[in-house]
Design an enzyme around this catalytic site. Sequence first.
Site, PDB file in Angstrom:
ATOM      1  N   CYS A   5      -3.034  -1.095  -4.663  1.00  0.00           N
ATOM      2  CA  CYS A   5      -3.965   0.006  -4.864  1.00  0.00           C
ATOM      3  C   CYS A   5      -3.620   0.728  -6.153  1.00  0.00           C
ATOM      4  O   CYS A   5      -2.604   0.459  -6.784  1.00  0.00           O
ATOM      5  CB  CYS A   5      -3.883   0.999  -3.721  1.00  0.00           C
ATOM      6  SG  CYS A   5      -4.323   0.299  -2.129  1.00  0.00           S
ATOM      7  N   GLY A  32      -8.060  -2.047  -7.376  1.00  0.00           N
ATOM      8  CA  GLY A  32      -8.704  -1.976  -6.080  1.00  0.00           C
ATOM      9  C   GLY A  32     -10.185  -1.731  -6.192  1.00  0.00           C
ATOM     10  O   GLY A  32     -10.605  -0.823  -6.910  1.00  0.00           O
ATOM     11  N   ASN A 106      -0.052   3.705  -2.563  1.00  0.00           N
ATOM     12  CA  ASN A 106       0.009   2.296  -2.959  1.00  0.00           C
ATOM     13  C   ASN A 106       1.305   1.746  -2.407  1.00  0.00           C
ATOM     14  O   ASN A 106       2.376   2.190  -2.810  1.00  0.00           O
ATOM     15  CB  ASN A 106      -0.018   2.186  -4.488  1.00  0.00           C
ATOM     16  CG  ASN A 106       0.244   0.765  -4.989  1.00  0.00           C
ATOM     17  OD1 ASN A 106       0.708   0.580  -6.095  1.00  0.00           O
ATOM     18  ND2 ASN A 106      -0.028  -0.238  -4.179  1.00  0.00           N
ATOM     19  N   GLY A 107       1.193   0.820  -1.491  1.00  0.00           N
ATOM     20  CA  GLY A 107       2.400   0.225  -0.925  1.00  0.00           C
ATOM     21  C   GLY A 107       2.218  -0.095   0.532  1.00  0.00           C
ATOM     22  O   GLY A 107       1.102  -0.121   1.044  1.00  0.00           O
ATOM     23  N   TYR A 249       0.676 -10.183 -13.528  1.00  0.00           N
ATOM     24  CA  TYR A 249      -0.744 -10.214 -13.194  1.00  0.00           C
ATOM     25  C   TYR A 249      -1.394  -8.858 -12.946  1.00  0.00           C
ATOM     26  O   TYR A 249      -2.472  -8.592 -13.466  1.00  0.00           O
ATOM     27  CB  TYR A 249      -0.959 -11.103 -11.958  1.00  0.00           C
ATOM     28  CG  TYR A 249      -2.364 -11.054 -11.403  1.00  0.00           C
ATOM     29  CD1 TYR A 249      -3.407 -11.706 -12.044  1.00  0.00           C
ATOM     30  CD2 TYR A 249      -2.656 -10.331 -10.248  1.00  0.00           C
ATOM     31  CE1 TYR A 249      -4.708 -11.651 -11.546  1.00  0.00           C
ATOM     32  CE2 TYR A 249      -3.946 -10.275  -9.744  1.00  0.00           C
ATOM     33  CZ  TYR A 249      -4.971 -10.932 -10.393  1.00  0.00           C
ATOM     34  OH  TYR A 249      -6.242 -10.879  -9.909  1.00  0.00           O
TER      35      TYR A 249
HETATM   36  P1  5GP Z   1      -5.490 -19.309  -6.832  1.00  0.00           P
HETATM   37  O1  5GP Z   1      -6.801 -19.730  -7.344  1.00  0.00           O
HETATM   38  O2  5GP Z   1      -4.372 -20.252  -7.130  1.00  0.00           O
HETATM   39  O3  5GP Z   1      -5.529 -18.926  -5.381  1.00  0.00           O
HETATM   40  O4  5GP Z   1      -5.124 -17.927  -7.543  1.00  0.00           O
HETATM   41  C1  5GP Z   1      -4.691 -17.900  -8.862  1.00  0.00           C
HETATM   42  C2  5GP Z   1      -5.592 -17.068  -9.697  1.00  0.00           C
HETATM   43  O5  5GP Z   1      -5.830 -15.820  -9.067  1.00  0.00           O
HETATM   44  C3  5GP Z   1      -4.980 -16.780 -11.037  1.00  0.00           C
HETATM   45  O6  5GP Z   1      -5.976 -16.955 -12.034  1.00  0.00           O
HETATM   46  C4  5GP Z   1      -4.540 -15.348 -10.947  1.00  0.00           C
HETATM   47  O7  5GP Z   1      -4.862 -14.679 -12.153  1.00  0.00           O
HETATM   48  C5  5GP Z   1      -5.285 -14.753  -9.818  1.00  0.00           C
HETATM   49  N1  5GP Z   1      -4.413 -13.994  -8.915  1.00  0.00           N
HETATM   50  C6  5GP Z   1      -3.076 -13.947  -8.876  1.00  0.00           C
HETATM   51  N2  5GP Z   1      -2.646 -13.156  -7.898  1.00  0.00           N
HETATM   52  C7  5GP Z   1      -3.735 -12.671  -7.291  1.00  0.00           C
HETATM   53  C8  5GP Z   1      -3.942 -11.765  -6.194  1.00  0.00           C
HETATM   54  O8  5GP Z   1      -3.017 -11.258  -5.569  1.00  0.00           O
HETATM   55  N3  5GP Z   1      -5.235 -11.486  -5.881  1.00  0.00           N
HETATM   56  C9  5GP Z   1      -6.281 -12.030  -6.561  1.00  0.00           C
HETATM   57  N4  5GP Z   1      -7.509 -11.718  -6.195  1.00  0.00           N
HETATM   58  N5  5GP Z   1      -6.118 -12.900  -7.577  1.00  0.00           N
HETATM   59  C10 5GP Z   1      -4.864 -13.211  -7.936  1.00  0.00           C
HETATM   60 MG    MG Z   2      -6.728 -15.382 -13.102  1.00  0.00          MG
END
Ligand code: 5GP
Ligand code: MG
Length: 496
Positions: A5, A32, A106-107, A249
Amino acid sequence: MHEKCGVVGVSLAGRAAARPLYYSLYALQHRGQESAGIVTHDGFQQYDHVETGLVGDAFSAADLDDLRGSVGAGHVRYPTSGGTDASCAQPFSVSFKSGSLGLAHNGNLVNAADVRGDLEERGHAFTTRGDTEVIAHDLAHNLLESDLVRAVKRTMSRIHGSYSLTITHDDTVMGLRDPQGNRPLCIGDLGDGYVLASESAAIDTLDGDLLREVRPGELVVLGEDGSDFDSYQLASPPQSANCFFEYVYFARPDSVIDEELVYDVRRELGRRLWEESPVETDVVMPVPDSGRAFATGYAEAANEGRESHEDAEGSAEEGEPSVEFAEGLMKNRYVGRTFIMPSQNERERAVRLKLNPIKSTVEGRSVTLIDDSIVRGTTSTQLVELLQDAGAEEVHVRIGAPPIVAPCYMGIDMASREELIASDETTEDVQDVLEADSLAYLSIDAIAETVGRERADLCLGCVTGEYPYDIDGEETDREVERPQVGNRTMEAAGDD
Ligand code: 5GP
Ligand code: MG
């Protein structure tokens, strides 16, 4: 509740807090998208407005005008797969004998059920299932017996887990970071007041100056008229547990964490990725947008390596081209998270809606595709196929994070263990699933060195399975709570 969040809090001298809170939530929208909310206080009364949806849809101008007072807190909530539960939207606001409270969290607490049980025995009635309400009740209870700082300290010693909180108590705004600093929180100077925010990009948006991180275990209490703030170090454990995934990320690339620009960290991680796992190809290509900084660093390092090699040899090979860095995948930025899959068997096509290859960049060439992480493997599997269909001769995949082998319990919506492609597969197996010509991940050591921290001071739970908190019994709950639903695939497919 397991959410990534964004939280903010401001205290201003004589200026309404609602709009600065609104703009800073806009800056944190990436943290979020499920709901947005603001709580303010004008010295007499607390006001709040919380709604599902994006920040831009959650507030009208009239809503902002109704949020009176020059202090307040705000929250954006991460979407979860189980649907929308409006009662979990934040800030959580409530009035007790000890005053009005508004909490943006957040947490994730790991002992919320315990604390809640105790409070229920003392007569506290709960209206949500969330752990933020547990913190609110515990704090309200302690405020009956102690002053603010002592009450927060008692709550801090009672709750365990990860939390960055912005809290309003009547017209006092404070920020609190868990003793291991798992989730981020920083403080900025606005000239006529101060702001607390999950990320410094929110401070930039308000034209403020980033002062510093809120320290793990620190309580920051903003002055009521925007004048100055007080700091109380309420806990000082020997080790921190900062989430490394913020660097990889979650955080915006234009945010600064611990005096490092996140973009620079990612670029350096890309350089390290080249050093650890070089591959000679025609073109280095980012997965937009999350892979861009990594790919930039990777291509830079590749070309520098080539130059120094040429220097040493004395003569460059005639006409040897440098590695090209090219955007070969174009993103449709209007495909949002609310997109509903037309049907199960069209899921694989989902990525085509979001990303389209530029054929001339790809055709007949060997491509290194760079992304920040592989979670379920949906994105990279589909992109490898997409590039092969577009005529790529080879597709090599390089990932700026280690394999994600375990779920996150610290406030990040990731996935349950069996959804994670790397949880029980070797890198070779994953490469086979991807049908890539090669696959390499970045090492944990490269991450620790690049962010300038000891491994022991980072939370690496999702890449090691070892967590900084006792998470007994959590996994079962989590797996039951998180069914795979239609639009998750879309979300994962090319989400940045
Ligand atoms: P995958 O398609 O392997 O399930 O997810 C990897 C992609 O989702 C990467 O492009 C990354 O940028 C993004 N991503 C990484 N961690 C998360 C997350 O916790 N939530 C979401 N929505 N996307 C993520
Ligand atoms: Mg991505």
